[in-house]
Write an enzyme that holds these catalytic residues in place. Sequence first.
Site, mmCIF file in Angstrom:
data_model
loop_
_atom_site.group_PDB
_atom_site.id
_atom_site.type_symbol
_atom_site.label_atom_id
_atom_site.label_comp_id
_atom_site.label_asym_id
_atom_site.label_seq_id
_atom_site.Cartn_x
_atom_site.Cartn_y
_atom_site.Cartn_z
ATOM 1 N N HIS A 518 0.825 -1.205 0.000
ATOM 2 C CA HIS A 518 0.000 0.000 0.000
ATOM 3 C C HIS A 518 0.870 1.271 0.000
ATOM 4 C CE1 HIS A 518 -3.560 2.464 1.351
ATOM 5 N NE2 HIS A 518 -2.560 3.228 1.762
ATOM 6 N N GLU A 519 1.755 1.355 0.985
ATOM 7 C CA GLU A 519 2.580 2.565 1.099
ATOM 8 C C GLU A 519 3.493 2.713 -0.112
ATOM 9 O OE1 GLU A 519 1.715 4.680 3.159
ATOM 10 O OE2 GLU A 519 0.529 3.429 4.501
ATOM 11 N N HIS A 522 1.748 4.527 -2.812
ATOM 12 C CA HIS A 522 1.854 5.988 -2.711
ATOM 13 C C HIS A 522 3.199 6.459 -3.281
ATOM 14 C CE1 HIS A 522 -1.764 6.805 -0.432
ATOM 15 N NE2 HIS A 522 -1.411 6.096 0.606
ATOM 16 N N HIS A 525 3.145 6.431 -6.946
ATOM 17 C CA HIS A 525 2.321 7.555 -7.419
ATOM 18 C C HIS A 525 3.192 8.821 -7.510
ATOM 19 C CE1 HIS A 525 -1.800 9.833 -6.807
ATOM 20 N NE2 HIS A 525 -1.343 9.956 -8.027
#
Length: 729
Positions: A518-519, A522, A525
């Site tokens: 998940h992290e 980011h 992104h």
Amino acid sequence: MSNLIIRGLALLISTAAVAFAIVKTMDNSHAADQSFNKTDVVDKTDIVTNGNPLLAKWEGPYGGVPPFDRVQVSYFKPALEAAMTEQLAEVEKIANNPAPPTFENTIVAMEEAGATFDRVGTIYGVWGATMNGPEFQLVQREMAPKLAQFGDQITQNEALFKRIEAVYNSPAKAKLNAEQQRLVWLDYTNFVRSGARLGPEAKARLSQINQELAGLFTKFSQNVLIEENDQFLLLKSEDELAGLPQSLRDAAASAAATKKQTGWVIMNTRSAIDPFLTYSDRRELREKAWRMFINRGDNGDEHDNNATITQILQLRAERAKLLGYKTHAHWRLENAMAKTPERAMELMEAVWKPAVARVHEEVRDMQALADKEGAKLTIEPWDYRYYMEKVRKDKYDLDQNEVKPYLQLEKLREGIFWVAGELFNFQFTPVTNVPVAHPDIRVWEVTDKTSKRHIGLWYFDPYARAGKRSGAWMNAYRSQERVNGEVTTIVSNNANFIKGKPGEPLLISWDDATTMFHEFGHALHGLNSNVTYPSLSGTAVARDYVEFPSQLMEHWLSTPEVLQRFALHYQTGKPIPQTLVDRIKKSATFNQGFATVEYLSAALVDMKMHLAGDRKIDPDAFERETLAELGMPKEIVMRHRTPQFLHVFGSDGYSAGYYSYLWSDVLTADAFGAFVEGKGPYDKSVAERLRKNIFSVGNTKDPAEAYRAFRGRDPKVDALMKKRGFSPS
Ligand SMILES: [Zn+2]
């Protein structure tokens, strides 16, 4: 300068993470503050005259890197003050430019302003989150209201706003490209939304409210931190450890050593309490631990947060009215993808009923198992995790401790690198020529696999330590942009793993592995960003859109390609057996009732509190009554009860915004479908569409349009329902 004014201070946090505001504030009075000021006078002269390293341009390789090796807490106040003064002077110059307002001399000039403040603010934010301590907290208390005032000074600058408004209304705007037009729109609406159109009296009151709120957020956050630090459960004998696996016993023993206690200590934090509730056979101790944890900030003593919540809600309601909005929720959601609280509520309500129905099924399963064991009990909230684990073993033949030996932290890190290589053609190479804040932090250079083009840097700070906040998060140290030539990205991923014994691989849980992906989502992104203007870069997107790329990346953990290569047994080196993978897959929707209701009840209370307008709210009563109206299952408590809801009361960040994770997950579940309908998770053409329309565009496009460009249609909620194993109501 960024539209958020303090770009460096914004972190992206998980639902689990404790999101306390990095901008902390004041406790007005205090001898402590005075003594700080006294020593500071000396420091300030000295540092400013001798060159404060925080104010300098970043030097070294890769276009300059943050000088983490030269930070001293005493540098922060003078650096922040000098940087604010510099930015205000730059803003004045733009505002008073005798030339008529244009995109270049106003909008672009604002993008270029505040570079020093961005650099100082970034390091200040990193220190607040990862290197905090009593000396630093003094600085935070003093600086928080000043930082709030600084932001208002810019957005309330009348001459500046007139120029932005002129560019926004000018016929020349139509000749700008799409990214430029979006930037003009964003600047204009952000200024209006921050009160640029108000009269002098209203502006003064607004600024007062913002400063008062900054103080209350600090007070709220510090109260929760104090109760997490000071309260704990002390276990004195071996039989009080019944049921706990060895890793938890070791952690409890080391916590006891830190706390100078004889025996074993269960800290009052989620990472200690949740596993204890999962494994402890001692029901009365589970209840004790559960009560301690859910009552943080709600003990009727000097750290009680209820009165602070009432004040925060009233100030937010007053501010919303002042700005011309019905409620705080309407103000917050206007620029989000949901646009209105009603649309967010609609989604939450659609998911709520099937989730509650699933909880009743889960409880039935647990009760049946408890009855079969002859436990003679009725399932209570402190039994949920414990019996959930037993049902998991019973129904799916899956023991979390059976999976763990295959999940080595460093192998999974290689796994996420590999996925980034497959999807985005990234390559990660460790570097040692970059200063770090702590020896545990490591850095990798990111390049394009084919062209070898430098893309950015990724910092990894995986271990818990004193002064680092709990949870996991991503932070952008420098956002990609090219206003004056290409500037590359610097991002970090942060977690709180307990360091293993030297030489032994660190094993993590399936949930923690999911959080890592998940992290890293980011981070990707940020690293994929390909825009011109910093205010539109990377993860600077709407709050209810930003969790989409990160939640999407979670899906790649369970792909066979990752598991076969990287889920290797720490002793034998053999990949995780297919039968175990099958059992993990089969249990994918297990416990989704609990997870969804626990989260959604908190999101609903958050939204309803901020839709209540300016009536005076007693948080305890409001929470109780709202949950009763919703038909909250009695076996579950909100993931964050209001007196400890740092996402919502530690800053404005996720206020009326906790729904964002669900909103983003609708996109996530639907978007992964594009891969499934294609050639699978590693389909190059779908990955390219994802990069082009989602990961690289930052905030240069309206999120709904960007999504449509990727998927060819609007998202549907069905995929989310299926992912969580719910039938639509
Ligand atoms: Zn996230």
